[in-house]
Scaffold this active site. Structure first.
Site, PDB file in Angstrom:
ATOM      1  N   TYR A 470       0.817  -1.231   0.000  1.00  0.00           N
ATOM      2  CA  TYR A 470       0.000   0.000   0.000  1.00  0.00           C
ATOM      3  C   TYR A 470       0.843   1.271   0.000  1.00  0.00           C
ATOM      4  CZ  TYR A 470      -3.430  -3.320   1.873  1.00  0.00           C
ATOM      5  OH  TYR A 470      -4.240  -4.399   2.082  1.00  0.00           O
ATOM      6  N   HIS A 471       2.100   1.180  -0.415  1.00  0.00           N
ATOM      7  CA  HIS A 471       2.985   2.342  -0.279  1.00  0.00           C
ATOM      8  C   HIS A 471       3.572   2.796  -1.601  1.00  0.00           C
ATOM      9  CE1 HIS A 471       3.668   0.402   3.898  1.00  0.00           C
ATOM     10  NE2 HIS A 471       2.677   1.259   3.956  1.00  0.00           N
ATOM     11  N   SER A 472       2.893   2.540  -2.722  1.00  0.00           N
ATOM     12  CA  SER A 472       3.503   2.854  -4.015  1.00  0.00           C
ATOM     13  C   SER A 472       3.892   4.334  -4.111  1.00  0.00           C
ATOM     14  CB  SER A 472       2.529   2.502  -5.144  1.00  0.00           C
ATOM     15  OG  SER A 472       1.265   3.076  -4.900  1.00  0.00           O
TER      16      SER A 472
END
Ligand code: FAD
Length: 533
Positions: A470-472
């Protein structure tokens, strides 16, 4: 509507941008958000994130392109509500390392150096542990360390300490190998999203308009100047105009997508999608960095942890009632109670992996239907802190309703594979270390499927049964040379009147979770624009 600034996307970065810009009463600001308002009690209740992230009313569910080795299709979740992902996320408040921001400064991005970022953290934070030269007290964002954690969490910390990791009170106060209770965006049992910290307290500013349910579908342009945004709201399309600037804070999936459907992106991608090329900017949507989680589950010998409190609807209801009466219990805790930053390669000059533990275990991983096991269990995830494999976001159609293609390309780099294997072994080592080991019955996942000596099996398991972190980041990156879509002040090259401020902009991964750095970046960017930068 005609205003000075339009900020598109009310997430971690967009909320503080709008806060700073509207602090000058002479400037009219419009903040647009695709999702609804954040009045549902599930936003304030920390463990509400399971219900929020599985509900398309509050979350984007982006399809990820099938990828090897099994060609499985996955779903990427991102927040779609006032507060953006900070309103549905796991509540871990992790600021990144000093070396990450020193690195940005070394790339010539001096406005984003550690000294500048730490000044922003000091301005925005209200840390109950008190102010220090690097941490803030009295700011709008209330954070605090985990409270009331299940006692097994202390055993995890003691096991980490036995492995030589420093047990610390505030994980953000050092960049060493360390372990401790998570610092969280929770205070007195309630979530502090970016909207709660930066927008609700200023909602009565007459020069700030917040519009929810407003989906930006295209940028408006007059020659080389971006003049506004076309928005769809309740089935009707409306044009809003900005006299000074449009600021895109749609997150690292939708910011590059909106640029591409508006003609700013790689020419061949735009032409294939039948979009007229306004600016041929090959790196828009390219260079994406994302974490891939390695996952380990354990069965516990005693009936401790949160499974017994959360695994069925009646148990969840009881825990929710307890929460509403006391603001305590498992519903008041973050996704991960204990975090460690460790060196997966023994010769690394700083931690290269992050491990996150919670005293509950998921029965499989389905973002659309998260379920806990009934038997007592624990889970740990881990990821390569600063992965190098680059993925992409590309449109295939000029229609803004057609999802972009997300291609993560996990573990293409040998560095990512090496650190990944090392961190998986560290995860297992931790659970074999006392005092934690005495509580472990056996490893339920991946268990016998993966031999610690089999590097291929370790990576394959992360690909087939892990998930996206969830950290792109880095999909519309800033850089000093013209090949980057953004200049160091976050202006989009090739047009006037347009900036990007969100996770898209960092060219290299900030170590760990991205909510805190993006709130700081939003705060800094708002001030930068006010100063005329
Ligand atoms: C499930 C989950 C768990 C996470 N857990 C953590 C954690 O524990 N700790 C942590 O630090 N980080 C965590 N993260 C990551 C972190 O929250 C994000 O990296 C960060 O919030 C991203 O900030 P942003 O400003 O780039 O985007 P966002 O906060 O996602 O904001 C983008 C906003 O733009 C809006 N938007 C998008 N498209 C449009 C459009 N076309 N028109 C109008 N508005 C639009 C979105 O609805 C959203 O509100 C998690 C993320 C998720 C999804």
């Amino acid at each position: 509507m005609d205003v000075d600034y339009i900020v598109v996307g009310a997430g971690s970065a967009g909320c503080p941008v709008a806060n700073r810009l509207s602090s000058d009463p002479k400037r009219q600001v419009l903040l647009l958000e695709a999702g609804p308002d954040d009045k549902t009690p599930l936003v304030r209740m920390p463990k509400g994130f399971g219900k929020l992230s599985s509900n398309p009313k509050y979350s984007w569910h982006f399809p990820q392109a099938p990828f090897p080795p099994r060609h499985q299709a996955e779903t990427w979740v991102r927040g779609k509500v006032l507060g953006g992902s900070s309103a549905i996320n796991g509540l871990v408040y992790n600021r990144g390392n000093q070396a990450d921001f020193d690195h940005l400064a070394a790339l010539g991005l001096t406005r984003w150096s550690w000294d500048e970022v730490v000044a922003a953290y000091r301005a925005i934070e209200d840390n109950p542990l008190g102010a220090t030269p690097t941490r803030g007290s009295g700011g709008p964002l209330k954070i605090s360390p985990v409270r009331d954690a299940d006692p097994i969490c202390s055993e995890v910390i003691d096991a980490g300490a036995a492995l030589g990791w420093r047990a610390v009170e505030d994980l953000n106060e050092t960049d060493d190998e360390r372990i401790g209770f998570s610092m969280t965006t929770i205070r007195d049992g309630e979530r502090w999203s970016a909207a709660r910290a930066f927008i609700h307290p200023i909602a009565d500013r007459p020069n700030l308009t917040v519009e929810t349910g407003a989906v930006a579908v295209k940028l408006l342009r007059d020659g080389d100047r971006i003049t506004g945004v076309r928005v769809r709201r309740g089935g009707v399309e409306v044009d809003h105009h900005a006299r000074r600037e449009v600021i895109l804070s749609l997150g690292s999936v939708n910011s590059p997508k909106l640029l591409q459907v508006s003609g700013i992106g790689p020419a061949e991608v735009l032409q294939a999608a039948a979009v007229d090329v306004v600016v041929d900017s090959p790196r828009v949507g390219a260079n994406m960095l994302e974490h891939r989680c390695f996952v380990i589950h354990h069965r516990l010998k005693e009936n401790v942890g949160y499974n017994k409190l959360l695994s069925t609807v009646p148990r969840q209801t009881l825990s929710a009632l307890r929460y509403y009466a006391t603001k305590r219990g498992p519903m008041a805790t973050p996704a991960y109670d204990v975090i460690a930053f460790v060196k997966a390669r023994h010769d690394a000059d700083r931690p290269d992996a992050q491990l996150l533990t919670s005293p509950f275990s998921l029965a499989g991983y389905d973002v659309k239907k998260p379920m806990l096991e009934r038997e007592p269990g624990m889970q740990m995830i881990g990821y390569v802190l600063r992965p190098e494999s680059e993925g992409s976001i590309t449109i295939t159609s000029a229609d803004p309703d057609v999802p972009a293609v997300i291609t993560p390309n996990y573990f293409q780099s040998s560095y990512d594979r090496e650190v990944g294997v090392g961190l998986f072994r560290k995860m297992r080592e931790l659970f074999e270390t006392e005092p934690l080991a005495a509580h472990i019955d056996h490893e339920t996942h991946p268990g016998g499927l993966v031999d610690s000596n089999d590097e291929e099996a370790i990576i394959e398991n992360a690909l087939t049964s892990g998930y996206c972190g969830y950290h792109s980041v880095a999909t519309v990156a800033m850089g000093t040379d013209d090949s980057y879509p953004l200049d160091p002040e976050l202006r989009v090259r090739g047009v006037e009147g347009l900036r990007v401020v969100d996770t898209s902009v960092v060219p290299t991964m900030v170590s760990g979770n991205c909510n805190a750095p993006m709130m700081a970046f939003g705060w800094m960017a708002g001030n930068l624009i006010l100063e005329g930068g």
